[in-house]
Design a protein around this motif. Structure first.
Motif, PDB file in Angstrom:
ATOM      1  N   GLN A  43       0.820  -1.217   0.000  1.00  0.00           N
ATOM      2  CA  GLN A  43       0.000   0.000   0.000  1.00  0.00           C
ATOM      3  C   GLN A  43       0.846   1.255   0.000  1.00  0.00           C
ATOM      4  O   GLN A  43       0.496   2.253  -0.643  1.00  0.00           O
ATOM      5  N   GLN A  44       1.967   1.214   0.736  1.00  0.00           N
ATOM      6  CA  GLN A  44       2.811   2.411   0.796  1.00  0.00           C
ATOM      7  C   GLN A  44       3.451   2.704  -0.552  1.00  0.00           C
ATOM      8  O   GLN A  44       3.623   3.869  -0.918  1.00  0.00           O
ATOM      9  N   VAL A  45       3.788   1.642  -1.291  1.00  0.00           N
ATOM     10  CA  VAL A  45       4.331   1.857  -2.630  1.00  0.00           C
ATOM     11  C   VAL A  45       3.248   2.444  -3.536  1.00  0.00           C
ATOM     12  O   VAL A  45       3.472   3.416  -4.261  1.00  0.00           O
ATOM     13  N   GLU A  46       2.042   1.876  -3.455  1.00  0.00           N
ATOM     14  CA  GLU A  46       0.952   2.390  -4.292  1.00  0.00           C
ATOM     15  C   GLU A  46       0.639   3.844  -3.957  1.00  0.00           C
ATOM     16  O   GLU A  46       0.417   4.674  -4.840  1.00  0.00           O
ATOM     17  N   HIS A  47       0.642   4.127  -2.659  1.00  0.00           N
ATOM     18  CA  HIS A  47       0.377   5.474  -2.197  1.00  0.00           C
ATOM     19  C   HIS A  47       1.437   6.433  -2.745  1.00  0.00           C
ATOM     20  O   HIS A  47       1.123   7.512  -3.256  1.00  0.00           O
ATOM     21  N   ALA A  48       2.710   6.012  -2.644  1.00  0.00           N
ATOM     22  CA  ALA A  48       3.812   6.857  -3.125  1.00  0.00           C
ATOM     23  C   ALA A  48       3.717   7.064  -4.635  1.00  0.00           C
ATOM     24  O   ALA A  48       4.059   8.129  -5.149  1.00  0.00           O
ATOM     25  N   LEU A  49       3.196   6.041  -5.352  1.00  0.00           N
ATOM     26  CA  LEU A  49       3.015   6.189  -6.796  1.00  0.00           C
ATOM     27  C   LEU A  49       1.926   7.206  -7.094  1.00  0.00           C
ATOM     28  O   LEU A  49       2.068   8.058  -7.972  1.00  0.00           O
ATOM     29  N   ARG A  50       0.840   7.106  -6.339  1.00  0.00           N
ATOM     30  CA  ARG A  50      -0.271   8.030  -6.579  1.00  0.00           C
ATOM     31  C   ARG A  50       0.121   9.465  -6.279  1.00  0.00           C
ATOM     32  O   ARG A  50      -0.320  10.393  -6.933  1.00  0.00           O
ATOM     33  N   LEU A  51       0.965   9.626  -5.252  1.00  0.00           N
ATOM     34  CA  LEU A  51       1.332  10.984  -4.841  1.00  0.00           C
ATOM     35  C   LEU A  51       2.572  11.497  -5.561  1.00  0.00           C
ATOM     36  O   LEU A  51       3.012  12.618  -5.333  1.00  0.00           O
ATOM     37  N   GLY A  52       3.165  10.645  -6.403  1.00  0.00           N
ATOM     38  CA  GLY A  52       4.289  11.116  -7.201  1.00  0.00           C
ATOM     39  C   GLY A  52       5.641  11.022  -6.525  1.00  0.00           C
ATOM     40  O   GLY A  52       6.631  11.536  -7.049  1.00  0.00           O
ATOM     41  N   TYR A  53       5.703  10.377  -5.340  1.00  0.00           N
ATOM     42  CA  TYR A  53       7.018  10.189  -4.712  1.00  0.00           C
ATOM     43  C   TYR A  53       7.846   9.167  -5.492  1.00  0.00           C
ATOM     44  O   TYR A  53       9.061   9.180  -5.449  1.00  0.00           O
ATOM     45  N   LEU A  54       7.162   8.236  -6.134  1.00  0.00           N
ATOM     46  CA  LEU A  54       7.835   7.190  -6.898  1.00  0.00           C
ATOM     47  C   LEU A  54       7.450   7.314  -8.368  1.00  0.00           C
ATOM     48  O   LEU A  54       6.283   7.546  -8.694  1.00  0.00           O
ATOM     49  N   ARG A  55       8.460   7.151  -9.251  1.00  0.00           N
ATOM     50  CA  ARG A  55       8.209   7.152 -10.684  1.00  0.00           C
ATOM     51  C   ARG A  55       8.830   5.906 -11.297  1.00  0.00           C
ATOM     52  O   ARG A  55       9.643   5.232 -10.669  1.00  0.00           O
ATOM     53  N   VAL A  56       8.437   5.657 -12.551  1.00  0.00           N
ATOM     54  CA  VAL A  56       8.984   4.507 -13.259  1.00  0.00           C
ATOM     55  C   VAL A  56      10.507   4.594 -13.286  1.00  0.00           C
ATOM     56  O   VAL A  56      11.065   5.654 -13.568  1.00  0.00           O
ATOM     57  N   GLY A  57      11.159   3.486 -12.947  1.00  0.00           N
ATOM     58  CA  GLY A  57      12.621   3.445 -12.949  1.00  0.00           C
ATOM     59  C   GLY A  57      13.230   3.646 -11.574  1.00  0.00           C
ATOM     60  O   GLY A  57      14.401   3.349 -11.374  1.00  0.00           O
ATOM     61  N   ASP A  58      12.432   4.154 -10.630  1.00  0.00           N
ATOM     62  CA  ASP A  58      12.955   4.327  -9.270  1.00  0.00           C
ATOM     63  C   ASP A  58      13.187   2.979  -8.609  1.00  0.00           C
ATOM     64  O   ASP A  58      12.442   2.018  -8.846  1.00  0.00           O
ATOM     65  N   GLN A  59      14.191   2.946  -7.755  1.00  0.00           N
ATOM     66  CA  GLN A  59      14.479   1.699  -7.049  1.00  0.00           C
ATOM     67  C   GLN A  59      13.742   1.666  -5.713  1.00  0.00           C
ATOM     68  O   GLN A  59      13.672   2.673  -4.994  1.00  0.00           O
ATOM     69  N   LEU A  60      13.213   0.502  -5.399  1.00  0.00           N
ATOM     70  CA  LEU A  60      12.628   0.304  -4.070  1.00  0.00           C
ATOM     71  C   LEU A  60      13.756  -0.026  -3.099  1.00  0.00           C
ATOM     72  O   LEU A  60      14.808  -0.507  -3.512  1.00  0.00           O
ATOM     73  N   PRO A  61      13.549   0.222  -1.812  1.00  0.00           N
ATOM     74  CA  PRO A  61      14.600  -0.112  -0.847  1.00  0.00           C
ATOM     75  C   PRO A  61      14.984  -1.583  -0.982  1.00  0.00           C
ATOM     76  O   PRO A  61      14.132  -2.431  -1.253  1.00  0.00           O
TER      77      PRO A  61
END
Lengths: 159, 305
Positions: A43-61
């Protein structure tokens, strides 16, 4: 020795390439949600995607980073990342880690307004039936659980 | 590979059985929580696994093939006993030296680097360390042996919340770095919920529940409904336990997977690890043991012939 049975590449955590680039996000845990830990991460990843903290190509921890900061089981993190992969949102790159692959289609505003209206109508109906706010929340949570169960059961049938 | 495999394992002290008819097959790669009330047989099982005591009945093998206590088994297992015992008058450096000389395998540079990370000076005596530092030192000594199975007996009982978190983070990181499997005994359920993915519940000297946490939780539900109807379901073999009041009853039931059997007018809720554990502990006669453990035990018995 493998951490988890099957389907894990030789270097499942991407420790081989200690990339200097840190992930844009950091996970946290909230024990009050009652959600399984792996779903909280999803959910936190999805949330970050929706809010623009994460974009395509970004690395997850990396799994190790998550495990060392939250003190949770590495299999839990692997499960979360597998779930993100199955949702088409992330993909593991052998020897490197897990990266964002997909975007979440944002729900358009008119659709959102319509959904909100029907939910408000439902709440009016619930009030008439004698349900207070806590009752609605409890019913919603329990129905959501049924819904999640149903969709996961559907998935199993398809698989 | 199974890190621990037992068949009909038992240990008696005089006429008292501390553990009996214990049949387990714990696969590698897990963080196994060994849970049960005080005196249930947890420490006996751990002592058998690390070779500190020998079975009265049955057999126990570790790391796939080695009899517990054999030299090969000892090389592959590191054990941190209750309250992380250390020589209080020795310094961290002395204890590194001692541990290196007492073991066939010891990664001194790993141990020194870890102590430096933790900010524990090599000159400091154990007696002068905080509880958290002592626990971390004991853990470092254990991990520097590069074990394939790390056995921890109530390691966090005396630690404060931050020290617990750091301790567990170290253990979890070792799972990632070295593929270590972990067997940890505790009766503090809340701290296990996040870390354990395999549960072994012992009670009154017997294994009551064994299996992957995810499977166990997926196969149990809490049914809530009217007490007047509860009786007709109580006799059902899948009911693990119940809590009943005048009007409302909660039944913890074991489901067999795909189909949910929820009587009309009843609600089904998912259960947490703590709730599930408590329900079984209240009903010592109920058991949830997987098939594979039994198959494994027969193969083990055949192998022994």
């Amino acid at each position: 020795m493998t951490l988890d049975k099957g389907s894990i590449p030789a270097d499942p955590y991407g420790e081989a390439a200690q990339v200097a680039v840190a992930s844009p996000i950091e996970f946290r845990l909230d024990s009050s949600t009652g959600l399984p830990t792996y779903l909280q991460l999803v959910q936190q990843v999805e949330h970050a995607l929706r809010l623009g903290y994460l974009r395509v190509g970004d690395q997850l921890p990396t799994v190790r980073d998550v495990v060392a900061s939250l003190a949770i089981n590495p299999n839990t993190v692997l499960k979360a990342y597998r779930e993100l992969e199955s949702r088409g949102l992330a993909a593991g790159r052998p020897g490197q880690g897990t990266f964002i692959e997909g975007t979440l289609g944002r729900v358009e505003l008119p659709a959102l307004a319509g959904l909100r209206r029907s939910l408000l109508d439902w709440m009016d109906g619930a009030t008439t039936a004698g349900l207070d706010e806590d009752g609605m929340a409890a019913l919603f949570a329990s129905s959501l659980w049924d819904f999640r169960n149903r969709s996961s059961a559907d998935k199993e049938v398809v698989a | 590979m199974n890190v621990i495999e037992t068949s009909g394992l038992g240990k008696s002290y005089g006429s008292t059985w501390a553990l009996r008819q214990c049949t387990l097959a714990i696969p590698a790669g897990h963080m196994v929580a060994l849970v049960g009330p005080n005196g249930a047989g947890k420490t006996t099982l751990l002592n058998l696994a690390v070779g500190l005591t020998t079975p009265t009945a049955g057999a126990i093998q570790v790391l796939g093939e080695w009899p517990a206590g054999s030299p090969a088994a000892l090389d592959g297992i590191a054990f941190v006993a209750q309250d992380t015992p250390l020589y209080k008058n020795l310094s961290a450096g002395d204890m590194l030296h001692l541990t290196r000389n007492l073991n066939r395998r010891f990664d001194r540079s790993f141990a020194e680097a870890r102590l430096a990370d933790l900010g524990i000076p090599l000159k400091r005596k154990a007696a002068a360390m905080s509880g958290g530092q002592q626990a971390q030192l004991a853990l470092t000594l254990a991990l520097a042996r590069r074990p394939r199975l790390l056995v921890l007996d109530e390691p966090m009982a005396t630690l404060d919340p931050l020290a617990r978190h750091d301790f567990m983070a170290t253990v979890m990181a070792a799972m990632v770095d070295d593929g270590v499997s972990v067997l940890l005994s505790s009766h503090v359920m809340t701290e296990l919920e996040r870390v354990a993915d395999y549960l072994v519940l012992v009670s009154r000297g017997r294994v009551q529940v064994a299996g992957e946490v995810e499977d166990l939780l997926a196969h149990h539900r809490l049914l809530t409904g009217p007490t007047t109807e509860a009786d007709q379901y109580m006799e059902h073999e899948n009911v693990v336990g119940s809590r009943r009041s005048a009007a409302q009853s909660h039944l913890l039931v074991r489901t067999n997977g795909t189909k949910e059997i929820v009587p009309p007018g009843w609600d089904a809720h998912p259960v947490g690890l703590e709730e599930l554990t408590l329900a079984y502990l209240r009903q010592p006669d109920a058991a949830a043991l997987p098939g594979p453990a039994r198959w494994a035990s027969t193969s083990l018995e055949e192998a022994a012939r």
